[in-house]
Write a protein that holds these residues in place. Sequence first.
Motif, mmCIF file in Angstrom:
data_model
loop_
_atom_site.group_PDB
_atom_site.id
_atom_site.type_symbol
_atom_site.label_atom_id
_atom_site.label_comp_id
_atom_site.label_asym_id
_atom_site.label_seq_id
_atom_site.Cartn_x
_atom_site.Cartn_y
_atom_site.Cartn_z
ATOM 1 N N VAL A 116 2.887 -8.271 -8.396
ATOM 2 C CA VAL A 116 1.600 -8.305 -7.692
ATOM 3 C C VAL A 116 0.752 -7.104 -8.108
ATOM 4 N N PRO A 117 -0.426 -7.362 -8.672
ATOM 5 C CA PRO A 117 -1.314 -6.247 -8.996
ATOM 6 C C PRO A 117 -2.038 -5.765 -7.746
ATOM 7 N N GLY A 118 -2.583 -4.565 -7.821
ATOM 8 C CA GLY A 118 -3.371 -4.047 -6.708
ATOM 9 C C GLY A 118 -4.096 -2.789 -7.119
ATOM 10 N N LEU A 119 -5.180 -2.506 -6.439
ATOM 11 C CA LEU A 119 -5.892 -1.250 -6.675
ATOM 12 C C LEU A 119 -5.079 -0.077 -6.147
ATOM 13 N N ALA A 120 -4.416 -0.288 -5.011
ATOM 14 C CA ALA A 120 -3.548 0.714 -4.401
ATOM 15 C C ALA A 120 -2.576 -0.012 -3.481
ATOM 16 N N PHE A 121 -1.494 0.657 -3.139
ATOM 17 C CA PHE A 121 -0.512 0.137 -2.182
ATOM 18 C C PHE A 121 -0.184 1.241 -1.205
ATOM 19 N N LEU A 125 11.612 -12.225 -4.698
ATOM 20 C CA LEU A 125 11.316 -10.799 -4.803
ATOM 21 C C LEU A 125 9.808 -10.628 -4.990
ATOM 22 N N THR A 126 9.182 -9.834 -4.147
ATOM 23 C CA THR A 126 7.760 -9.539 -4.307
ATOM 24 C C THR A 126 7.634 -8.055 -4.622
ATOM 25 N N ILE A 127 6.964 -7.759 -5.742
ATOM 26 C CA ILE A 127 6.943 -6.402 -6.276
ATOM 27 C C ILE A 127 5.511 -6.003 -6.589
ATOM 28 N N GLY A 128 5.013 -5.001 -5.886
ATOM 29 C CA GLY A 128 3.681 -4.478 -6.150
ATOM 30 C C GLY A 128 3.724 -3.487 -7.289
ATOM 31 N N LEU A 129 2.810 -3.631 -8.249
ATOM 32 C CA LEU A 129 2.755 -2.746 -9.406
ATOM 33 C C LEU A 129 1.547 -1.823 -9.290
ATOM 34 N N THR A 130 1.812 -0.527 -9.353
ATOM 35 C CA THR A 130 0.738 0.451 -9.274
ATOM 36 C C THR A 130 1.234 1.787 -9.814
ATOM 37 N N ALA A 131 0.305 2.669 -10.061
ATOM 38 C CA ALA A 131 0.670 4.034 -10.446
ATOM 39 C C ALA A 131 1.065 4.816 -9.195
ATOM 40 N N GLU A 132 1.968 5.750 -9.360
ATOM 41 C CA GLU A 132 2.400 6.585 -8.230
ATOM 42 C C GLU A 132 1.206 7.288 -7.575
ATOM 43 N N ALA A 133 0.199 7.634 -8.352
ATOM 44 C CA ALA A 133 -0.993 8.301 -7.822
ATOM 45 C C ALA A 133 -1.798 7.408 -6.884
ATOM 46 N N LEU A 134 -1.519 6.106 -6.895
ATOM 47 C CA LEU A 134 -2.260 5.161 -6.062
ATOM 48 C C LEU A 134 -1.408 4.582 -4.931
ATOM 49 N N VAL A 135 -0.317 5.246 -4.621
ATOM 50 C CA VAL A 135 0.485 4.893 -3.443
ATOM 51 C C VAL A 135 0.064 5.852 -2.335
ATOM 52 N N VAL A 136 -0.437 5.295 -1.249
ATOM 53 C CA VAL A 136 -0.940 6.102 -0.136
ATOM 54 C C VAL A 136 -0.053 5.886 1.094
ATOM 55 N N ASP A 137 -0.213 6.736 2.082
ATOM 56 C CA ASP A 137 0.609 6.616 3.289
ATOM 57 C C ASP A 137 0.338 5.321 4.042
ATOM 58 N N ARG A 138 -0.935 4.984 4.242
ATOM 59 C CA ARG A 138 -1.257 3.769 5.000
ATOM 60 C C ARG A 138 -2.646 3.282 4.614
ATOM 61 N N LEU A 139 -2.742 1.975 4.394
ATOM 62 C CA LEU A 139 -4.026 1.328 4.118
ATOM 63 C C LEU A 139 -4.515 0.596 5.361
ATOM 64 N N GLN A 166 -0.446 -9.425 3.573
ATOM 65 C CA GLN A 166 0.990 -9.633 3.381
ATOM 66 C C GLN A 166 1.580 -8.476 2.576
ATOM 67 N N PRO A 167 2.635 -7.824 3.061
ATOM 68 C CA PRO A 167 3.246 -6.750 2.279
ATOM 69 C C PRO A 167 4.178 -7.298 1.203
ATOM 70 N N VAL A 168 4.382 -6.496 0.170
ATOM 71 C CA VAL A 168 5.404 -6.793 -0.832
ATOM 72 C C VAL A 168 6.689 -6.102 -0.389
ATOM 73 N N ALA A 169 7.808 -6.547 -0.925
ATOM 74 C CA ALA A 169 9.099 -5.967 -0.541
ATOM 75 C C ALA A 169 9.428 -4.695 -1.320
ATOM 76 N N PHE A 170 8.880 -4.583 -2.546
ATOM 77 C CA PHE A 170 9.180 -3.439 -3.418
ATOM 78 C C PHE A 170 7.897 -2.925 -4.044
ATOM 79 N N LEU A 171 7.900 -1.641 -4.353
ATOM 80 C CA LEU A 171 6.816 -1.030 -5.110
ATOM 81 C C LEU A 171 7.386 -0.546 -6.437
ATOM 82 N N ALA A 172 6.720 -0.918 -7.528
ATOM 83 C CA ALA A 172 7.122 -0.480 -8.864
ATOM 84 C C ALA A 172 6.037 0.435 -9.409
#
Length: 184
Positions: free
Chosen positions: A112-117, A143-157, A164-170
């Motif tokens: 799953v692509p995203g601007l941020a997770f 398996l649902t996997i969000g793909l993003t850079a570590e710099a775009l993982v925030v505490d809460r959106l 819908q949340p994904v189960a994993f962040l890559a």
Amino acid sequence: MTKRELRAWAKTQRAALDTPALSQRLVAHLAAFLKARRARHILLYHAFNHELDPRALPQAYLQAHYYLPRTAPHGLTVHPLHAPLVKHPLGFYEPAPHAPQIPPTALDAVLVPGLAFDREGYRLGYGKGYYDRFLATLPPHTLTIGLTAEALVVDRLPRDPWDQPVAFLATETGVHPRKEDRVP
């Protein structure tokens, strides 16, 4: 910040990243993760606008069949990777309308692509809700996997009831389970 403000922030942050290098590291982690879980039917996406790019995954993990989504009026549809492609109005490529389809229930994993997770697996997309509607239809074993850079993982959106949340962040650092929703 509002979702609109967060989208602007994420686009600026992402544009400054070395996306090809991050994508290469991400794919190595994804290949090991998917192989360990014996995922055989995997939905990719065609990256655009500085998204992390999973297109090298079929060369890194050969034991799977790959698919691409198409944005149809009623939601995402799933098509074989080598289906004929057309350019979407936003600039990315997707399967042509006449391409053969497979049911989403046949998928073992969805990237799953995203601007941020956020750390709980919720994504900030482009605001059309295609992936949220699609994720809501998948069986629990997918398996649902969000793909993003570590710099775009925030505490809460910010969240809407249909998100819908994904189960994993890559990210370039690895594939990690989301943190479970916390009750305040």
